[in-house]
Motif scaffolding. Structure first.
Motif, PDB file in Angstrom:
ATOM      1  N   SER A 102       0.831  -1.212   0.000  1.00 26.72           N
ATOM      2  CA  SER A 102       0.000   0.000   0.000  1.00 26.72           C
ATOM      3  C   SER A 102       0.861   1.256   0.000  1.00 26.72           C
ATOM      4  CB  SER A 102      -0.916   0.021   1.223  1.00 26.72           C
ATOM      5  OG  SER A 102      -1.819  -1.038   1.183  1.00 26.72           O
ATOM      6  N   ARG A 103       1.879   1.261   0.820  1.00 33.07           N
ATOM      7  CA  ARG A 103       2.762   2.422   0.932  1.00 33.07           C
ATOM      8  C   ARG A 103       3.525   2.664  -0.370  1.00 33.07           C
ATOM      9  NH1 ARG A 103       4.829   0.965   5.362  1.00 33.07           N
ATOM     10  NH2 ARG A 103       6.650  -0.079   4.538  1.00 33.07           N
ATOM     11  N   ILE A 104       4.090   1.607  -0.950  1.00 28.80           N
ATOM     12  CA  ILE A 104       4.861   1.751  -2.192  1.00 28.80           C
ATOM     13  C   ILE A 104       3.966   2.212  -3.342  1.00 28.80           C
ATOM     14  CG2 ILE A 104       6.138   0.459  -3.956  1.00 28.80           C
ATOM     15  CD1 ILE A 104       7.232  -1.269  -1.606  1.00 28.80           C
ATOM     16  N   ILE A 105       2.800   1.581  -3.473  1.00 25.64           N
ATOM     17  CA  ILE A 105       1.886   1.943  -4.560  1.00 25.64           C
ATOM     18  C   ILE A 105       1.370   3.362  -4.381  1.00 25.64           C
ATOM     19  CG2 ILE A 105      -0.352   1.406  -5.610  1.00 25.64           C
ATOM     20  CD1 ILE A 105       0.318  -1.564  -5.036  1.00 25.64           C
ATOM     21  N   SER A 106       1.041   3.754  -3.156  1.00 26.01           N
ATOM     22  CA  SER A 106       0.559   5.117  -2.892  1.00 26.01           C
ATOM     23  C   SER A 106       1.585   6.155  -3.324  1.00 26.01           C
ATOM     24  CB  SER A 106       0.252   5.300  -1.414  1.00 26.01           C
ATOM     25  OG  SER A 106      -0.862   4.552  -1.053  1.00 26.01           O
ATOM     26  N   PHE A 107       2.847   5.854  -3.091  1.00 34.70           N
ATOM     27  CA  PHE A 107       3.919   6.778  -3.458  1.00 34.70           C
ATOM     28  C   PHE A 107       4.066   6.888  -4.975  1.00 34.70           C
ATOM     29  CE2 PHE A 107       8.460   7.665  -4.241  1.00 34.70           C
ATOM     30  CZ  PHE A 107       8.540   8.895  -3.619  1.00 34.70           C
ATOM     31  N   GLU A 108       3.898   5.778  -5.685  1.00 33.04           N
ATOM     32  CA  GLU A 108       4.127   5.721  -7.135  1.00 33.04           C
ATOM     33  C   GLU A 108       2.891   6.024  -7.977  1.00 33.04           C
ATOM     34  OE1 GLU A 108       7.054   5.052  -8.636  1.00 33.04           O
ATOM     35  OE2 GLU A 108       8.093   4.863  -6.726  1.00 33.04           O
ATOM     36  N   LEU A 109       1.709   6.058  -7.403  1.00 30.57           N
ATOM     37  CA  LEU A 109       0.442   6.108  -8.127  1.00 30.57           C
ATOM     38  C   LEU A 109       0.304   7.326  -9.037  1.00 30.57           C
ATOM     39  CD1 LEU A 109      -2.113   4.388  -8.236  1.00 30.57           C
ATOM     40  CD2 LEU A 109      -3.078   5.832  -6.473  1.00 30.57           C
ATOM     41  N   GLN A 110      -0.085   7.069 -10.308  1.00 33.48           N
ATOM     42  CA  GLN A 110      -0.256   8.115 -11.309  1.00 33.48           C
ATOM     43  C   GLN A 110      -1.559   7.892 -12.074  1.00 33.48           C
ATOM     44  OE1 GLN A 110       1.898  10.696 -11.802  1.00 33.48           O
ATOM     45  NE2 GLN A 110       3.090   9.912 -10.084  1.00 33.48           N
ATOM     46  N   PRO A 111      -2.151   8.947 -12.639  1.00 32.51           N
ATOM     47  CA  PRO A 111      -3.339   8.777 -13.487  1.00 32.51           C
ATOM     48  C   PRO A 111      -3.047   7.840 -14.664  1.00 32.51           C
ATOM     49  CG  PRO A 111      -3.052  11.083 -12.928  1.00 32.51           C
ATOM     50  CD  PRO A 111      -1.812  10.368 -12.455  1.00 32.51           C
ATOM     51  N   GLY A 112      -4.040   7.040 -15.031  1.00 25.25           N
ATOM     52  CA  GLY A 112      -3.898   6.082 -16.123  1.00 25.25           C
ATOM     53  C   GLY A 112      -3.549   4.690 -15.657  1.00 25.25           C
ATOM     54  N   GLU A 113      -3.185   4.550 -14.403  1.00 23.36           N
ATOM     55  CA  GLU A 113      -2.866   3.228 -13.856  1.00 23.36           C
ATOM     56  C   GLU A 113      -4.146   2.573 -13.347  1.00 23.36           C
ATOM     57  OE1 GLU A 113       1.720   4.292 -12.729  1.00 23.36           O
ATOM     58  OE2 GLU A 113       0.272   4.228 -11.093  1.00 23.36           O
ATOM     59  N   ALA A 114      -4.051   1.310 -12.895  1.00 21.94           N
ATOM     60  CA  ALA A 114      -5.268   0.604 -12.490  1.00 21.94           C
ATOM     61  C   ALA A 114      -4.988  -0.422 -11.410  1.00 21.94           C
ATOM     62  CB  ALA A 114      -5.900  -0.084 -13.697  1.00 21.94           C
ATOM     63  N   PHE A 115      -6.009  -0.662 -10.585  1.00 19.82           N
ATOM     64  CA  PHE A 115      -6.030  -1.754  -9.614  1.00 19.82           C
ATOM     65  C   PHE A 115      -7.035  -2.776 -10.119  1.00 19.82           C
ATOM     66  CE2 PHE A 115      -5.751   1.719  -6.141  1.00 19.82           C
ATOM     67  CZ  PHE A 115      -4.394   1.846  -6.309  1.00 19.82           C
ATOM     68  N   THR A 116      -6.714  -4.035  -9.997  1.00 17.85           N
ATOM     69  CA  THR A 116      -7.666  -5.094 -10.284  1.00 17.85           C
ATOM     70  C   THR A 116      -7.678  -6.056  -9.113  1.00 17.85           C
ATOM     71  OG1 THR A 116      -7.203  -4.944 -12.651  1.00 17.85           O
ATOM     72  CG2 THR A 116      -8.316  -6.924 -11.893  1.00 17.85           C
ATOM     73  N   VAL A 117      -8.866  -6.395  -8.661  1.00 22.56           N
ATOM     74  CA  VAL A 117      -9.043  -7.407  -7.627  1.00 22.56           C
ATOM     75  C   VAL A 117      -9.853  -8.514  -8.282  1.00 22.56           C
ATOM     76  CG1 VAL A 117     -10.020  -7.934  -5.373  1.00 22.56           C
ATOM     77  CG2 VAL A 117      -9.008  -5.695  -5.787  1.00 22.56           C
ATOM     78  N   ASP A 118      -9.252  -9.701  -8.361  1.00 24.42           N
ATOM     79  CA  ASP A 118      -9.974 -10.822  -8.965  1.00 24.42           C
ATOM     80  C   ASP A 118      -9.711 -12.091  -8.167  1.00 24.42           C
ATOM     81  OD1 ASP A 118      -7.359 -11.340  -9.695  1.00 24.42           O
ATOM     82  OD2 ASP A 118      -7.753 -11.494 -11.826  1.00 24.42           O
ATOM     83  N   GLY A 119     -10.371 -13.161  -8.567  1.00 26.35           N
ATOM     84  CA  GLY A 119     -10.220 -14.424  -7.850  1.00 26.35           C
ATOM     85  C   GLY A 119     -10.681 -14.330  -6.409  1.00 26.35           C
ATOM     86  N   VAL A 120     -11.688 -13.496  -6.152  1.00 28.34           N
ATOM     87  CA  VAL A 120     -12.169 -13.276  -4.789  1.00 28.34           C
ATOM     88  C   VAL A 120     -13.037 -14.463  -4.374  1.00 28.34           C
ATOM     89  CG1 VAL A 120     -13.421 -11.741  -3.235  1.00 28.34           C
ATOM     90  CG2 VAL A 120     -12.192 -10.798  -5.189  1.00 28.34           C
ATOM     91  N   VAL A 121     -12.583 -15.192  -3.373  1.00 29.20           N
ATOM     92  CA  VAL A 121     -13.334 -16.331  -2.838  1.00 29.20           C
ATOM     93  C   VAL A 121     -13.850 -15.928  -1.470  1.00 29.20           C
ATOM     94  CG1 VAL A 121     -13.229 -18.753  -2.124  1.00 29.20           C
ATOM     95  CG2 VAL A 121     -11.910 -17.971  -4.098  1.00 29.20           C
ATOM     96  N   VAL A 122     -15.161 -16.094  -1.276  1.00 29.75           N
ATOM     97  CA  VAL A 122     -15.787 -15.743  -0.007  1.00 29.75           C
ATOM     98  C   VAL A 122     -16.448 -16.970   0.599  1.00 29.75           C
ATOM     99  CG1 VAL A 122     -16.154 -13.338  -0.628  1.00 29.75           C
ATOM    100  CG2 VAL A 122     -17.931 -14.999  -1.109  1.00 29.75           C
TER     101      VAL A 122
END
Length: 140
Positions: free
Chosen positions: A102-122
């Motif tokens: 979270s810390r590394i991504i927050s520091f590097e985050l720029q417009p045009g990038e994306a997060f994907t959450v998949d394979g979510v098993v509940v």
């Protein structure tokens, strides 16, 4: 008449089947879509949540988080070369992305990038496992 006798148990079986459960994956109240960088940084620190139409929350047993990072560099001939990298990590028995990522991504985050959450098993209250919908968040 025999055909009718075969049909009755099938109709009774179909009538007793429960309605399908429609699950929704959200992250800090955000479904799939676009986020600004400030909101995206805040979302990274909050838990992922899966609920159904009735608002019942399900326990997340596994998910995969992917971060697509865009970058650019100037090659030896002076041309700008753009590319993207995909960073992926699997998480088990948690609904949070770990603090280091979270810390590394927050520091590097720029417009045009994306997060994907998949394979979510509940898992529901009875322990039955289900696959929840994927979630894609694009950074603006």
């Amino acid at each position: 008449m025999k055909r009718l006798l075969y049909l009755i148990p099938l109709l009774l079986l179909a009538a007793t089947r429960p309605a399908p459960i429609h699950l929704h994956t959200t992250w800090n109240g955000h479904g799939a879509g676009a986020l600004d960088t400030t909101t995206a940084r805040a979302v990274l620190l909050t838990p992922l949540k899966v609920t159904d139409d009735k608002g019942t929350e399900y326990t997340i047993t596994r998910f995969r988080f992917s971060y697509r990072q865009n970058s650019a560099f100037q090659d030896s001939s002076g041309n700008i070369v753009r590319n993207s990298q995909l960073f992926t990590r699997d998480y088990f028995n948690t609904n949070l992305v770990d603090s280091t990522w979270s810390r590394i991504i927050s520091f590097e985050l720029q417009p045009g990038e994306a997060f994907t959450v998949d394979g979510v098993v509940v898992k529901d209250a009875k322990g039955a496992k289900m696959l929840a919908p994927n979630l894609e968040l694009t950074i603006q």
